[in-house]
Design a protein around this motif. Sequence first.
Motif, mmCIF file in Angstrom:
data_model
loop_
_atom_site.group_PDB
_atom_site.id
_atom_site.type_symbol
_atom_site.label_atom_id
_atom_site.label_comp_id
_atom_site.label_asym_id
_atom_site.label_seq_id
_atom_site.Cartn_x
_atom_site.Cartn_y
_atom_site.Cartn_z
ATOM 1 N N ILE A 22 11.304 3.724 16.336
ATOM 2 C CA ILE A 22 12.023 3.033 15.266
ATOM 3 C C ILE A 22 11.223 3.070 13.970
ATOM 4 O O ILE A 22 11.755 3.351 12.892
ATOM 5 N N VAL A 23 9.924 2.813 14.065
ATOM 6 C CA VAL A 23 9.063 2.825 12.883
ATOM 7 C C VAL A 23 9.025 4.214 12.257
ATOM 8 O O VAL A 23 9.157 4.366 11.029
ATOM 9 N N ASN A 25 11.231 6.621 12.469
ATOM 10 C CA ASN A 25 12.532 6.953 11.875
ATOM 11 C C ASN A 25 12.729 6.224 10.546
ATOM 12 O O ASN A 25 13.237 6.797 9.576
ATOM 13 N N ILE A 26 12.318 4.971 10.478
ATOM 14 C CA ILE A 26 12.447 4.213 9.229
ATOM 15 C C ILE A 26 11.607 4.842 8.116
ATOM 16 O O ILE A 26 12.051 4.944 6.957
ATOM 17 N N TYR A 29 13.016 7.551 5.810
ATOM 18 C CA TYR A 29 13.894 7.189 4.699
ATOM 19 C C TYR A 29 13.134 6.955 3.393
ATOM 20 O O TYR A 29 13.750 6.841 2.339
ATOM 21 N N THR A 35 11.881 4.576 -2.504
ATOM 22 C CA THR A 35 13.224 4.286 -2.000
ATOM 23 C C THR A 35 14.327 5.064 -2.709
ATOM 24 O O THR A 35 15.440 5.141 -2.200
ATOM 25 N N TRP A 48 19.748 10.928 8.859
ATOM 26 C CA TRP A 48 20.867 9.998 8.964
ATOM 27 C C TRP A 48 21.495 9.973 10.360
ATOM 28 O O TRP A 48 22.478 9.266 10.581
ATOM 29 N N PHE A 50 19.913 8.823 12.897
ATOM 30 C CA PHE A 50 19.307 7.650 13.540
ATOM 31 C C PHE A 50 18.766 7.965 14.939
ATOM 32 O O PHE A 50 18.868 7.140 15.853
ATOM 33 N N ILE A 53 15.899 5.507 15.684
ATOM 34 C CA ILE A 53 16.315 4.102 15.695
ATOM 35 C C ILE A 53 17.234 3.821 16.880
ATOM 36 O O ILE A 53 17.059 2.830 17.600
#
Length: 202
Positions: A22-23, A25-26, A29, A35, A48, A50, A53
Amino acid sequence: MCYGKCARCVGHCLAGLAVLCIVANILLYFPNGETKYATENHLSRFVWFFSGIVGGGLLMFLPAFVFIGLEEEDCCGCCGHELCGKRCAMLSSVLAALVGIAGSGYCVIVAALGLAEGPLCADSQGQWNYTFAHTEGEYLVDPSTWTQCYEPQHVVEWNVTLFSILLALGGIEFILCLIQVINGVLGGICGYCCSRQQQYNC
């Protein structure tokens, strides 16, 4: 061999790996911690999906908690048969492991595709495109070509590192879930390993 202890060990490992997925994949972005590329939709299409995640992350918590929860299963049997409850629990854990195999497989496939296509980036003329899509992944072994991406800076290194991490973590998750399929079948057929004290209480 205690099949229950093996399942719990696998469960704890999967939970940790899921958090790492999860970390990773985040972080995809936010190239270089910025950002604006996400808000401007200037990220690789595979970001995108995921995969870390959902596939290697949230979906992996299901088998992880099932395996960890095997410790709480009643070992006194069901339907009048000693250890039947434990055997049923071990066999049912195989279904959870199959869910984990699907999730980790999805993570591995998407990460591999993301590595093969390369990042979406701006070239020297300011045009956004998949600069390395036509190389069939050969750019991975030729870092000298990475400078063709002008923006975001170091986006190739960012994508290669994080997609490689997702690929490795997903592969480990896949192997662990496959081990649990075998462990669950053996545990269901041969019987769950209970301590002498548990058997005495039964």
